[in-house]
Write a protein that holds these residues in place. Structure first.
Motif, PDB file in Angstrom:
ATOM      1  N   ASP A   1      -6.844  -7.924  -0.122  1.00  0.00           N
ATOM      2  CA  ASP A   1      -6.572  -6.565  -0.586  1.00  0.00           C
ATOM      3  C   ASP A   1      -7.842  -5.736  -0.413  1.00  0.00           C
ATOM      4  O   ASP A   1      -8.827  -5.948  -1.120  1.00  0.00           O
ATOM      5  CB  ASP A   1      -6.135  -6.587  -2.041  1.00  0.00           C
TER       6      ASP A   1
ATOM      7  N   GLY B   1      -4.701  -2.373   2.920  1.00  0.00           N
ATOM      8  CA  GLY B   1      -5.304  -1.388   2.039  1.00  0.00           C
ATOM      9  C   GLY B   1      -4.851  -0.006   2.456  1.00  0.00           C
ATOM     10  O   GLY B   1      -3.906   0.149   3.236  1.00  0.00           O
TER      11      GLY B   1
ATOM     12  N   VAL C   1       0.809  -1.224   0.000  1.00  0.00           N
ATOM     13  CA  VAL C   1       0.000   0.000   0.000  1.00  0.00           C
ATOM     14  C   VAL C   1       0.839   1.269   0.000  1.00  0.00           C
ATOM     15  O   VAL C   1       0.290   2.363  -0.115  1.00  0.00           O
ATOM     16  CB  VAL C   1      -0.971   0.016   1.209  1.00  0.00           C
TER      17      VAL C   1
END
Length: 391
Positions: A356, A73, A56
């Motif tokens: 994800d 994320g 991320v």
């Protein structure tokens, strides 16, 4: 597997992972706290890397983990602004429709004149400035006159600096309460911050006796819903201040990020269920605002080592979440916060590794997820991702 009953939420204050789409409107185009630090200082963050930070954030030297042990994320801030109150409130489900007021040219006479009358002292400064720079500039005069130093920033803050030997800390807090009545209650300024310091001219040093006086949230947050339902909320660091004490079962203030992690571990031992909510502020106040990328990098590595020791203590009924509240890129000329995405790492035995979560459109997605987990939702804002992460 039964649903988790305890959440440890750690906010790495100002650890942003790249500019938001509207960053240019805030003067923050190009800001990337973690990425830009890594391009100046080699970062060694093995524990965060295992959780999926490399997925991320664009961090030089930190490869993308092929099999992260956490869901990962990032989140965008939907509220206008880039300060700690706005960020933390949104994390707990409260989204602002307009920013807190700012005073880049200092506070007007109809604020400062009654303020000086009520505290019985003249003041110095009254301008936007770096906290350490204005203490160096005006500290000697403050020590001669006893006049507190008032300053602000790009955020909605009224900050008051005073030497602990000139204005004792309890008196500084009283002065801040007067200021909060005038600019918080009176004008909607997000925070009044006490900034005590010690030392001699040329060697001033801010102390850990900082205190934030924040507005009361204008609507219920996740914290209110939890405590109303009898769920324990333990606030560590400045969390209690940011929510004006509301929705908190127990609170402990900290002197450093290391002390903050000590308190997280103590809370784990003493709190069998509920929310343990910690803010680690040194990233922001000690390194971000002082444009110290090397110091910031060293603090990240210290946290990573503490995280590595914490992970084995996350039990079957626990979820650990690591995020942030805004950015503060120490590699840019600005000494203010930056408008950035924040990381979202979710770990625990009941969490599906490697999920994800993408880019969430609001920090409130986290609050909504926790509301669903604890059975106190729904909140007004945010979309839960609980079904995506639980096994």
């Amino acid at each position: 597997m039964s649903a988790p009953t305890r959440v440890v939420l750690i906010v790495l204050d100002s650890v942003g992972v790249g500019e938001l789409s509207d960053a240019a409107a805030y003067g923050d185009e190009g800001s990337d706290t973690l990425g830009n630090i890594s391009r100046q200082v080699r970062l060694r963050l093995p524990a965060l890397g295992r959780l999926g930070l490399g997925q991320v954030a664009s961090i030089d030297g930190l490869r993308s983990e092929p099999a992260p042990c956490a869901a990962f994320g990032r989140m965008a801030e939907s509220s206008p602004g880039k300060d700690s109150v706005t960020g933390h409130w949104e994390l707990m489900g409260l989204v602002l429709d307009r920013p807190f007021p700012v005073f880049p040219n200092g506070f007007p006479a109809d604020v400062m004149e009654p303020f000086e009358v009520r505290i019985g002292r003249r003041t110095l400064g009254n301008k936007a400035a770096s906290g350490t720079a204005i203490i160096d500039e005006l500290g000697p005069e403050h020590m001669r006159t006893g006049s507190p130093i008032v300053y602000t920033s790009a955020d909605s803050v009224f900050q008051i600096a005073a030497h602990e030997d000139v204005v004792p800390v309890p008196e500084l807090y009283r002065i801040c309460e007067v200021a909060f009545d005038l600019v918080g209650v009176g004008r909607g300024v997000g925070r009044v911050i006490a900034r005590p310091f010690i030392g001699a001219p040329g060697a001033f040093e801010r102390t850990s006796n900082r205190r934030d006086f924040a507005l009361t949230p204008f609507a219920p947050t996740l914290l209110d819903k939890l405590t109303d339902a009898g769920t324990t909320v333990v606030a560590i660091g400045k969390i209690e201040d940011l929510f004006a004490g509301r929705g908190i079962s127990r609170a402990v203030h900290t002197t450093s990020d290391a002390n903050g992690m000590d308190e997280v571990e103590r809370a784990l031992a003493a709190t069998p269920r509920g929310l343990i909510f910690a803010n680690l502020v040194d990233f922001d106040t000690v390194y971000g605002h002082r444009n110290d990328p090397a110091g910031y990098a060293a603090n990240l590595e210290r946290f990573d080592a503490r995280l590595d020791a914490l992970l084995p203590k996350i039990g079957a009924d626990d979820v650990l979440i690591i995020t942030a509240d805004h950015g503060n890129d120490p590699t840019t000329p600005s000494t203010d916060h930056s408008r950035e995405h924040v990381p979202l790492l979710v770990y625990g035995p009941s969490v599906r590794p490697g999920v994800d979560l993408g880019t969430r459109p609001t920090f409130a997605d986290l609050g909504q997820t926790l509301a669903e987990l604890f059975g106190v939702g729904p909140l007004e804002h945010g979309k839960s991702f609980l079904h995506q992460v639980l096994r």
